[in-house]
Design an enzyme around this catalytic site. Sequence first.
Site, PDB file in Angstrom:
ATOM      1  N   VAL A 120      45.202  39.450  53.650  1.00 37.57           N
ATOM      2  CA  VAL A 120      46.078  39.788  52.534  1.00 37.57           C
ATOM      3  C   VAL A 120      45.289  39.799  51.227  1.00 37.57           C
ATOM      4  O   VAL A 120      44.348  39.036  51.040  1.00 37.57           O
ATOM      5  CB  VAL A 120      47.292  38.837  52.442  1.00 37.57           C
ATOM      6  CG1 VAL A 120      48.195  39.024  53.643  1.00 37.57           C
ATOM      7  CG2 VAL A 120      46.884  37.378  52.335  1.00 37.57           C
ATOM      8  N   CYS A 121      45.683  40.717  50.372  1.00 31.93           N
ATOM      9  CA  CYS A 121      45.142  40.796  49.013  1.00 31.93           C
ATOM     10  C   CYS A 121      46.291  41.268  48.135  1.00 31.93           C
ATOM     11  O   CYS A 121      47.450  41.158  48.535  1.00 31.93           O
ATOM     12  CB  CYS A 121      43.921  41.725  48.952  1.00 31.93           C
ATOM     13  SG  CYS A 121      44.246  43.471  49.278  1.00 31.93           S
ATOM     14  N   GLY A 122      46.013  41.784  46.965  1.00 27.28           N
ATOM     15  CA  GLY A 122      47.080  42.223  46.078  1.00 27.28           C
ATOM     16  C   GLY A 122      47.911  43.357  46.652  1.00 27.28           C
ATOM     17  O   GLY A 122      49.138  43.338  46.597  1.00 27.28           O
TER      18      GLY A 122
ATOM     19  N   SER B 142      50.287  41.081  48.615  1.00 27.87           N
ATOM     20  CA  SER B 142      51.156  40.074  47.999  1.00 27.87           C
ATOM     21  C   SER B 142      51.934  40.621  46.809  1.00 27.87           C
ATOM     22  O   SER B 142      52.958  40.055  46.435  1.00 27.87           O
ATOM     23  CB  SER B 142      50.332  38.863  47.556  1.00 27.87           C
ATOM     24  OG  SER B 142      49.427  39.225  46.522  1.00 27.87           O
TER      25      SER B 142
END
Length: 151
Positions: free
Chosen positions: A65-67, A109
């Site tokens: 997960v990242c932005g 996220s």
Amino acid sequence: MNIAIGCDDAAVEFKNILKDYLVSLGYEYTDYSEAPKHSSNLYADVAERVARAVASNKHERGLIVCGTGIGVSIMANKVPGIRAALCHDVFSAVRARKSNGAQIITMGSRVIGPELAKTVLKSWLDADQIDESSLPKVQRIMELEDAIQLG
């Protein structure tokens, strides 16, 4: 099943929520978010660590997960043998497994809320076999990948 997980600095809290959810479902995880000493910890580095761990069969599946989930998906797919899919809905998550045999799911996220992310993640984890009609397509992906690597 022990799942490789990782995040960049834009998704630490999000990853922790999903980590706790994995544990509640009975899964174990290894977190590759922290950079080894004297290494970079950009999202590309995290994605590479998770993807290499999955590609080497240290883990059957991975979650990154990242932005947005986009950058980590792009990077993970650069590791030979990896099929990573960016999924923010249940249908795509199930099809990522059943149609494409994706070993890694990525999410953003800043794109999806934690409760929906849990539902998407569980759907992806529960979809454990490639549909028979999709096997030739996944095989072709792997053949082309091998041909590209050979130059």
